[in-house]
Design a protein around this motif. Sequence first.
Motif, PDB file in Angstrom:
ATOM      1  N   VAL A 190       0.829  -1.202   0.000  1.00  0.00           N
ATOM      2  CA  VAL A 190       0.000   0.000   0.000  1.00  0.00           C
ATOM      3  C   VAL A 190       0.866   1.255   0.000  1.00  0.00           C
ATOM      4  CG1 VAL A 190      -1.651   1.344   1.358  1.00  0.00           C
ATOM      5  CG2 VAL A 190      -1.965  -1.121   1.101  1.00  0.00           C
ATOM      6  N   LEU A 191       1.887   1.260   0.864  1.00  0.00           N
ATOM      7  CA  LEU A 191       2.725   2.457   0.999  1.00  0.00           C
ATOM      8  C   LEU A 191       3.548   2.724  -0.255  1.00  0.00           C
ATOM      9  CD1 LEU A 191       4.018   2.016   4.674  1.00  0.00           C
ATOM     10  CD2 LEU A 191       2.102   3.394   3.855  1.00  0.00           C
ATOM     11  N   ALA A 192       3.856   1.672  -1.009  1.00  0.00           N
ATOM     12  CA  ALA A 192       4.673   1.857  -2.220  1.00  0.00           C
ATOM     13  C   ALA A 192       3.963   2.717  -3.253  1.00  0.00           C
ATOM     14  CB  ALA A 192       5.019   0.492  -2.815  1.00  0.00           C
ATOM     15  N   ASP A 193       2.639   2.765  -3.193  1.00  0.00           N
ATOM     16  CA  ASP A 193       1.868   3.548  -4.161  1.00  0.00           C
ATOM     17  C   ASP A 193       1.556   4.961  -3.662  1.00  0.00           C
ATOM     18  OD1 ASP A 193       1.793   1.370  -5.871  1.00  0.00           O
ATOM     19  OD2 ASP A 193      -0.053   0.582  -4.990  1.00  0.00           O
ATOM     20  N   LEU A 194       2.029   5.297  -2.464  1.00  0.00           N
ATOM     21  CA  LEU A 194       1.710   6.598  -1.884  1.00  0.00           C
ATOM     22  C   LEU A 194       2.964   7.476  -1.808  1.00  0.00           C
ATOM     23  CD1 LEU A 194      -0.576   5.443   1.092  1.00  0.00           C
ATOM     24  CD2 LEU A 194      -1.284   6.267  -1.165  1.00  0.00           C
ATOM     25  N   PRO A 195       2.788   8.796  -1.856  1.00  0.00           N
ATOM     26  CA  PRO A 195       3.950   9.688  -1.705  1.00  0.00           C
ATOM     27  C   PRO A 195       4.509   9.614  -0.294  1.00  0.00           C
ATOM     28  CG  PRO A 195       1.905  10.941  -1.702  1.00  0.00           C
ATOM     29  CD  PRO A 195       1.530   9.539  -2.075  1.00  0.00           C
ATOM     30  N   LEU A 361       2.092  14.945  11.775  1.00  0.00           N
ATOM     31  CA  LEU A 361       2.988  14.002  12.438  1.00  0.00           C
ATOM     32  C   LEU A 361       2.426  12.579  12.357  1.00  0.00           C
ATOM     33  CD1 LEU A 361       5.477  13.385  14.156  1.00  0.00           C
ATOM     34  CD2 LEU A 361       4.152  14.007  16.204  1.00  0.00           C
ATOM     35  N   GLY A 362       1.114  12.452  12.567  1.00  0.00           N
ATOM     36  CA  GLY A 362       0.492  11.139  12.466  1.00  0.00           C
ATOM     37  C   GLY A 362       0.561  10.589  11.053  1.00  0.00           C
ATOM     38  N   TRP A 363       0.362  11.451  10.056  1.00  0.00           N
ATOM     39  CA  TRP A 363       0.427  11.025   8.656  1.00  0.00           C
ATOM     40  C   TRP A 363       1.825  10.514   8.319  1.00  0.00           C
ATOM     41  CZ3 TRP A 363       1.489  14.294   3.836  1.00  0.00           C
ATOM     42  CH2 TRP A 363       1.147  13.594   2.678  1.00  0.00           C
ATOM     43  N   TRP A 364       2.845  11.229   8.824  1.00  0.00           N
ATOM     44  CA  TRP A 364       4.227  10.821   8.572  1.00  0.00           C
ATOM     45  C   TRP A 364       4.584   9.557   9.360  1.00  0.00           C
ATOM     46  CZ3 TRP A 364       7.940  10.496  12.447  1.00  0.00           C
ATOM     47  CH2 TRP A 364       9.237  10.161  12.029  1.00  0.00           C
ATOM     48  N   GLY A 365       4.181   9.495  10.649  1.00  0.00           N
ATOM     49  CA  GLY A 365       4.717   8.478  11.542  1.00  0.00           C
ATOM     50  C   GLY A 365       3.930   7.195  11.694  1.00  0.00           C
ATOM     51  N   LEU A 366       2.616   7.254  11.495  1.00  0.00           N
ATOM     52  CA  LEU A 366       1.833   6.039  11.722  1.00  0.00           C
ATOM     53  C   LEU A 366       2.273   4.867  10.836  1.00  0.00           C
ATOM     54  CD1 LEU A 366      -1.991   6.676  12.337  1.00  0.00           C
ATOM     55  CD2 LEU A 366      -0.361   5.398  13.740  1.00  0.00           C
ATOM     56  N   PRO A 367       2.417   5.051   9.532  1.00  0.00           N
ATOM     57  CA  PRO A 367       2.872   3.917   8.707  1.00  0.00           C
ATOM     58  C   PRO A 367       4.239   3.397   9.122  1.00  0.00           C
ATOM     59  CG  PRO A 367       1.943   5.652   7.336  1.00  0.00           C
ATOM     60  CD  PRO A 367       2.104   6.226   8.709  1.00  0.00           C
TER      61      PRO A 367
END
Length: 377
Positions: A190-195, A361-367
């Motif tokens: 999932v993360l590979a397709d996101l900026p 911060l949550g957007w950056w750190g949660l994944p």
Amino acid sequence: MDFVSEHAGRPPARLTRRDVARALLAVPSGQALVAVPDLRRAMFAAGNPLSAAFWDSVKATLAAIENGVATVGDVQRWLEATGTEPILITRDYFVWPEEGERGPVATELYELLVAHLEERVESGEIDPDRLVAGDSAAREVYERIQDRWLATPLPDGRVPGAAVSDELDQELFASWDEEEAFALSELRRVLADLPEPSLPSAELAAAAGRLRALLTEPGYPGNVLRACAGLDGEPLPEDDTELWLTVAAGVASPVSDLQDEDEHQFWDLEGELSQEDAALAALCTIHHADWLATVAALARRGPGVLASPERIARLVAESDDIDVDMDDPEDLETTESLFTSVTPLWRELGIVDDHTVLTALGWWGLPKALERAWSPE
């Protein structure tokens, strides 16, 4: 008779009550009832008549099954009354795995216990006729023999109860690791397709400063965050990023329990869980799939999206990243109640704000925190 012998793997002269009972339960109850008279005559002819009390119990049990009034517990108790069927749950709370779920060790030891019980029947120490009649003293002897065998080392040094429990633990850990590895691979997909979000340095520094103070304070939520991160008695990481990710990952995958001087408090079944115990119990109950669906949805939507427990439950229900059916309102309520313990901790970490809205911060750190929680290293 041929079917019973083949089912048990023994000649007619050596068949036990357990062998006959299990074979009869392996066919439809009506068919078994019809076969009982012929089977009884064949057993008599083979010089292995068993007893009238056993055959009476056979007819009564099969008739109850056929009429739909026998419970699973009734049938299990009848099997145990044969004198050589291991008790499913012993007085010492040892539980045998279901037959189809036993590993090699449990299968081997189960059969060894059956053989041990057969010896005790032969010696007269176990009386199946008294067991089937419901004699409490005979039942106590039967249970005590099994508890003693489970706790006594075998010639090879293994303690049966401990060996089975160890195998179950290993299977559980292996299953957990497999589930976690799959969830991690899906998260990375999932993360590979996101900026890649940029690091909000100021927000991270502020959150880490608050966190350092909070982790030194007694009581909730500091004690829960320390337990989640495994930081009880350990020095805090000096690097802010390391500290924040360690604690955030611990929320998704708690490392340890609360440090409680009263270790018996948790086993007070009449009492209520403390806020801390309830929070940790909820965190440990959330499935990998729910975490994956939640973090994937928040990562796609970015800062400013509502991350309340109600909204998270809906995101999980609507997720295309997991295969889950949550049309039942009770499923939504369960997910919502579990994440009710998550969002207050997220607020302390700066993952959400006071209105449970996802922060930068949550957007950056949660994944990153979830990836750390599920990474073997």
